[in-house]
Design a protein around this motif. Structure first.
Motif, PDB file in Angstrom:
ATOM      1  N   GLY A 540      69.505  39.467  54.260  1.00 59.79           N
ATOM      2  CA  GLY A 540      70.570  38.615  54.766  1.00 59.79           C
ATOM      3  C   GLY A 540      71.606  38.314  53.706  1.00 59.79           C
ATOM      4  O   GLY A 540      71.481  38.701  52.539  1.00 59.79           O
ATOM      5  N   ASP A 541      72.629  37.574  54.129  1.00 62.30           N
ATOM      6  CA  ASP A 541      73.739  37.283  53.230  1.00 62.30           C
ATOM      7  C   ASP A 541      73.820  35.796  52.908  1.00 62.30           C
ATOM      8  O   ASP A 541      74.885  35.265  52.633  1.00 62.30           O
ATOM      9  N   GLY A 542      72.679  35.095  52.971  1.00 60.23           N
ATOM     10  CA  GLY A 542      72.671  33.665  52.688  1.00 60.23           C
ATOM     11  C   GLY A 542      72.874  33.360  51.216  1.00 60.23           C
ATOM     12  O   GLY A 542      72.882  34.259  50.357  1.00 60.23           O
ATOM     13  N   ASP A 543      73.001  32.072  50.925  1.00 61.05           N
ATOM     14  CA  ASP A 543      73.281  31.624  49.559  1.00 61.05           C
ATOM     15  C   ASP A 543      72.195  30.747  48.959  1.00 61.05           C
ATOM     16  O   ASP A 543      72.146  30.581  47.740  1.00 61.05           O
ATOM     17  N   PHE A 544      71.350  30.133  49.801  1.00 58.51           N
ATOM     18  CA  PHE A 544      70.452  29.125  49.252  1.00 58.51           C
ATOM     19  C   PHE A 544      69.422  29.711  48.293  1.00 58.51           C
ATOM     20  O   PHE A 544      68.956  29.020  47.389  1.00 58.51           O
ATOM     21  N   TRP A 545      69.040  30.986  48.452  1.00 65.86           N
ATOM     22  CA  TRP A 545      68.099  31.578  47.499  1.00 65.86           C
ATOM     23  C   TRP A 545      68.685  31.568  46.089  1.00 65.86           C
ATOM     24  O   TRP A 545      67.965  31.358  45.101  1.00 65.86           O
ATOM     25  N   ARG A 546      69.992  31.788  45.978  1.00 65.57           N
ATOM     26  CA  ARG A 546      70.642  31.787  44.667  1.00 65.57           C
ATOM     27  C   ARG A 546      70.888  30.355  44.185  1.00 65.57           C
ATOM     28  O   ARG A 546      70.755  30.055  42.998  1.00 65.57           O
ATOM     29  N   SER A 554      77.992  30.881  32.518  1.00 68.34           N
ATOM     30  CA  SER A 554      79.407  30.942  32.878  1.00 68.34           C
ATOM     31  C   SER A 554      79.610  31.627  34.216  1.00 68.34           C
ATOM     32  O   SER A 554      80.527  31.282  34.978  1.00 68.34           O
ATOM     33  N   PHE A 555      78.756  32.593  34.534  1.00 68.08           N
ATOM     34  CA  PHE A 555      78.954  33.422  35.723  1.00 68.08           C
ATOM     35  C   PHE A 555      77.602  33.797  36.300  1.00 68.08           C
ATOM     36  O   PHE A 555      76.720  34.270  35.585  1.00 68.08           O
ATOM     37  N   PHE A 556      77.422  33.570  37.600  1.00 71.06           N
ATOM     38  CA  PHE A 556      76.192  33.936  38.298  1.00 71.06           C
ATOM     39  C   PHE A 556      76.587  34.259  39.736  1.00 71.06           C
ATOM     40  O   PHE A 556      76.822  33.379  40.545  1.00 71.06           O
ATOM     41  N   SER A 557      76.680  35.526  40.054  1.00 72.40           N
ATOM     42  CA  SER A 557      77.168  35.955  41.356  1.00 72.40           C
ATOM     43  C   SER A 557      76.117  36.767  42.083  1.00 72.40           C
ATOM     44  O   SER A 557      75.336  37.496  41.469  1.00 72.40           O
ATOM     45  N   LYS A 558      76.114  36.648  43.405  1.00 68.41           N
ATOM     46  CA  LYS A 558      75.189  37.451  44.208  1.00 68.41           C
ATOM     47  C   LYS A 558      75.792  38.799  44.587  1.00 68.41           C
ATOM     48  O   LYS A 558      75.160  39.578  45.284  1.00 68.41           O
ATOM     49  N   ARG A 559      77.000  39.098  44.167  1.00 65.44           N
ATOM     50  CA  ARG A 559      77.702  40.302  44.624  1.00 65.44           C
ATOM     51  C   ARG A 559      77.384  41.548  43.811  1.00 65.44           C
ATOM     52  O   ARG A 559      77.820  42.636  44.156  1.00 65.44           O
ATOM     53  N   PHE A 560      76.643  41.412  42.732  1.00 63.65           N
ATOM     54  CA  PHE A 560      76.216  42.583  41.978  1.00 63.65           C
ATOM     55  C   PHE A 560      75.000  43.228  42.652  1.00 63.65           C
ATOM     56  O   PHE A 560      74.319  42.604  43.461  1.00 63.65           O
ATOM     57  N   LYS A 561      74.729  44.455  42.280  1.00 66.66           N
ATOM     58  CA  LYS A 561      73.593  45.164  42.859  1.00 66.66           C
ATOM     59  C   LYS A 561      72.285  44.479  42.517  1.00 66.66           C
ATOM     60  O   LYS A 561      71.407  44.327  43.364  1.00 66.66           O
ATOM     61  N   ALA A 562      72.128  44.073  41.264  1.00 68.32           N
ATOM     62  CA  ALA A 562      70.921  43.356  40.860  1.00 68.32           C
ATOM     63  C   ALA A 562      70.927  41.955  41.468  1.00 68.32           C
ATOM     64  O   ALA A 562      71.982  41.326  41.611  1.00 68.32           O
ATOM     65  N   ALA A 563      69.765  41.452  41.808  1.00 72.64           N
ATOM     66  CA  ALA A 563      69.682  40.126  42.420  1.00 72.64           C
ATOM     67  C   ALA A 563      70.226  39.051  41.489  1.00 72.64           C
ATOM     68  O   ALA A 563      70.959  38.159  41.911  1.00 72.64           O
ATOM     69  N   PHE A 564      69.850  39.134  40.221  1.00 73.87           N
ATOM     70  CA  PHE A 564      70.259  38.127  39.253  1.00 73.87           C
ATOM     71  C   PHE A 564      71.091  38.799  38.160  1.00 73.87           C
ATOM     72  O   PHE A 564      70.572  39.615  37.386  1.00 73.87           O
ATOM     73  N   ARG A 565      72.354  38.491  38.130  1.00 71.41           N
ATOM     74  CA  ARG A 565      73.195  38.957  37.024  1.00 71.41           C
ATOM     75  C   ARG A 565      73.990  37.761  36.540  1.00 71.41           C
ATOM     76  O   ARG A 565      74.748  37.151  37.301  1.00 71.41           O
ATOM     77  N   SER A 693      70.816  41.130  33.497  1.00 74.25           N
ATOM     78  CA  SER A 693      70.473  41.230  34.915  1.00 74.25           C
ATOM     79  C   SER A 693      68.994  41.522  35.094  1.00 74.25           C
ATOM     80  O   SER A 693      68.321  42.036  34.202  1.00 74.25           O
ATOM     81  N   SER A 694      68.501  41.169  36.286  1.00 76.19           N
ATOM     82  CA  SER A 694      67.140  41.486  36.688  1.00 76.19           C
ATOM     83  C   SER A 694      67.100  41.491  38.203  1.00 76.19           C
ATOM     84  O   SER A 694      67.826  40.733  38.851  1.00 76.19           O
ATOM     85  N   ASN A 695      66.260  42.331  38.772  1.00 78.19           N
ATOM     86  CA  ASN A 695      66.201  42.421  40.227  1.00 78.19           C
ATOM     87  C   ASN A 695      65.161  41.499  40.829  1.00 78.19           C
ATOM     88  O   ASN A 695      65.297  41.085  41.975  1.00 78.19           O
TER      89      ASN A 695
END
Length: 702
Positions: A540-546, A554-565, A693-695
């Motif tokens: 899904g495309d939700g946000d609460f997991w992040r 400074s930067f933490f986005s869900k739009r990268f391929k890796a789950a956590f970047r 990053s880490s998946n």
């Protein structure tokens, strides 16, 4: 020092009074008296729905009050706690431009200005002094709004309360702002042992210079109070003589302190009237109402809050404390009352209270307490369900009252364990939080059917989990029959939720026949054990997991391929997940460093500047470090060739004093048996001036 016999309950009343005042005043903070009268009229009760806002919100008055007091826990429960130590707590718990403070800019927001000074290495009290920041910045309201905790840990000790409030206030403020903080803290401390408002004010005045502007202003307000039976006349005198137009900045201490003194003079023993006066008067309503509510709660007790309309029911003890220690963010007034009371007992050289019901997270031990439990509504939820509190087996229990239950409808009550959906509608202050409850942990709840119940019922545990669209989905435990007068223990090991956070936990009551009426008593609800889960990007495309990670990068986005970047522009950045209930556990996953001086995992993280780091460095080292404030101590290290953009299989574990770190088959171990060792805390990903990053990150037992 002889403490009041009802110390715990008076602290609880003070915490509730603070919350009620803040939530009453928050929706129209900054409004003038005239605007309030024109658009809302006298503030007799909550108006959040009229202004289309949530009731329980993130707010600096709540978050700062119940975060900065933790410096006592972190730096020693002692009467001589220093401004410098409290300033260090700021740097550990405050996430830049995301938590606790009003981030209005350097020279605009006093607290933001002070935080920037602390970050640059200017220690408190210089960080908040007039010499550093100028008088206009230093004398805004902020020193006063955070002081209630210092008073509640010093019952009947106004000098101690004033001293602690002075040190805390000087982290960010100076001059008249600190005088106001000292005076009000002394009043609140004295309110544990006295209830004459003039005596309380005189006690506060003894703590500050007699020639201060605060002292002069109080003399004027007292004279106006004697001359004018109607508080509105005194309010006009305050506006004419001490209004905002006479002071620099946007929220000066003088006008707001004047309204608080006015309020307690006109309504010292009427909680509802006091809240009406201080909120209707305008200006910094949530700050002023919160301080007034705390004072009157302490002085007059829980009964005084109940004498007017139902202020407690809609709140149900709920509290949000946004900080870098995300496991402390989803909180409640009962939990905070015990925390503050135990600090006060230790300060007084006495023994702490035993944890109620063997340390159950929800124990409902204080009169009227609900610890966030409220009825749900929906397709399968019965109407008319009521949540209450009653005496039970020498303590107290939560009550779930229901009518006309059959198999098709249920009485459902839940409490938050993570950020509520309404946080998306909150303005100004972000909520940094991690869940309280995790897959792999075992939940237990002891329940008992009232002997007068009509009809048999079944009960089961329920968790509500965010799905891929950020909607709540229900997962239920096993159903247990509860006959009238009988008891049962509901027990359930929580299943894998696919990386999604658990937002609520509760109990479902269902009738098994044509109709059931009655009451279920909940003695306690608790959870134990090491989480077993994989933190990853769910479907899904939700946000609460992040958003379940405290974002200190400074930067933490869900739009990268890796789950956590994550990326950090200057210094060290990290994201944190987990709670102080995590003690012995391991975390593992493949980590890729794209750029940086070092990067890796954190374990037992208790904020941004208190954790063990398992990291590899650009200059060829693999290290276990202990970070406490500005000090980083290398506990163990060995050679390791770190390459950018290459997966590194990492695993770090903490068991007792032993920390073990493995990276691509290379292992290093350290032990920390020092007095300031870290015994609990969450997991983190950390990077210094670069990107990582880490998946997925796997959490389990050791």
């Amino acid at each position: 020092m002889r403490l009041p016999n009802d110390y715990l309950e008076r602290v609880y009343a003070g915490v509730l009074g603070k919350l009620i005042g803040v939530y009453l005043g928050r929706p129209f903070e900054g409004w003038t008296y005239q605007k309030i009268m024109d658009e809302l009229g006298p503030i007799e009760y909550y108006v959040h729905e009229r202004l289309n806002q949530p009731l329980v919100v993130t707010d600096d008055d709540v978050a700062g009050t119940f975060t900065f007091i933790r410096a006592l826990e972190d730096y020693g429960i002692k009467p001589n706690l220093s401004a410098e130590e409290i300033g260090k707590a700021w740097l550990n718990y405050i996430v830049e431009e995301r938590s606790i403070l009003w981030w209005g800019g350097n020279g605009n927001s006093t607290e933001h200005t002070a935080w920037l000074n602390l970050k640059k290495g200017v220690p408190a009290p210089h960080s908040g002094s007039i010499a550093t920041n100028g008088q206009g910045v230093a004398e805004q309201i902020g020193a006063q709004i955070f002081i209630d905790g210092w008073a509640m840990v010093a019952p009947g000790q106004p000098e101690l309360a004033a001293r602690l409030a002075e040190q805390a206030g000087k982290v960010s403020h100076d001059g008249e702002s600190v005088h106001a903080a000292m005076l009000w803290a002394a009043m609140e401390a004295e309110a544990f042992v006295a209830s004459d408002i003039d005596h309380l004010i005189d006690t506060g005045l003894k703590m500050i210079p007699s020639d201060s502007q605060i002292a002069k202003m109080i003399k004027d307000v007292r004279a106006w109070h004697k001359a004018h039976p109607d508080w509105r006349d005194t309010r006009q005198k305050i506006q004419d003589n001490y209004g905002y137009d006479r002071y620099p900045g946007n929220c000066h201490i003088m006008p707001n302190h004047a309204l608080m003194i006015m309020t307690v003079l006109y309504a010292p023993h009427d909680f509802q009237k006091a809240q009406m006066i201080v909120n209707t008067s305008g200006w910094d309503t949530d700050c002023n109402a919160g301080n007034v509510g705390c004072l009157l709660g302490i002085m007059n007790g829980l009964e005084s809050i109940a004498e007017g309309p139902d202020f407690r029911g809609p709140i149900a003890d709920r509290m949000l404390i946004s900080s870098a220690d995300g496991g402390n963010s989803i909180n409640d007034a009962v939990r905070q009352a015990y925390f503050l009371t135990n600090l006060g007992l230790k300060l007084a050289g006495q023994q702490s209270l035993a944890a109620p019901k063997n340390g159950a997270q929800f124990h409902f031990s204080l009169p009227g307490s609900q610890q966030g439990f409220r009825p749900l509504t929906g397709l399968d939820a019965a109407s008319g369900v009521r949540v209450g509190n009653t005496e039970f087996e020498g303590s107290r229990a939560l009550t779930i009252e229901y009518e006309a239950l059959g198999p098709a409808q249920s009485a459902i009550v839940t409490t938050p364990t993570f950020s509520p959906r309404e946080m998306l509608d909150m303005r100004t202050y972000d909520l940094m939080a991690t869940p309280l409850l995790y897959s792999g942990q075992t939940v237990k709840a002891r329940v008992k059917g009232d002997a007068q119940n009509h009809g048999a019922i079944e009960a089961r545990l329920r968790v509500r989990v965010y799905d891929g669209r950020d909607q709540l989905s229900d997962i239920d435990g096993q159903t247990v029959a509860v006959q009238p007068g009988s008891e049962a223990v509901l027990e359930w090991t929580l299943p894998d939720t696919g990386g999604q956070p658990i937002a609520e936990i509760g109990i479902v009551v269902t009738g098994t026949g044509r109709r059931a009426d009655g009451k279920l008593l909940v003695d306690y609800l608790r959870w134990d054990g090491t989480p077993k889960l994989t933190l990853k990007r769910p479907a899904g495309d939700g946000d609460f997991w992040r958003m379940a990670w405290v974002n200190g990068a400074s930067f933490f986005s869900k739009r990268f391929k890796a789950a956590f970047r994550i990326a950090q522009n200057r210094g060290e950045g990290m994201i944190i997940h987990g709670t102080r209930q995590w003690t012995d556990y391991q975390a593992s996953g493949d980590v890729m460093i794209h750029l940086g001086n070092y990067g890796g995992l954190a374990i037992r993280a208790q904020g941004l500047r208190r954790y063990y780091g398992a990291r590899v460095t650009r200059d060829g080292k693999m290290q276990i470090v202990k970070v406490r404030d500005e000090d980083t101590k290398v506990l163990a290290e060995t050679a390791f060739k770190m390459e950018f953009d290459k997966h590194i299989a990492m695993k770090v574990s903490a068991q007792g004093p032993r920390i073990t770190f493995e990276a691509d088959g290379v292992s290093v171990t350290a032990e920390d048996t020092s007095a300031d060792a870290l015994h609990d805390g969450g997991v983190g990903l950390l990077i210094h001036e670069g990107a990582l990053s880490s998946n997925e990150i796997r959490i389990g037992g050791v």
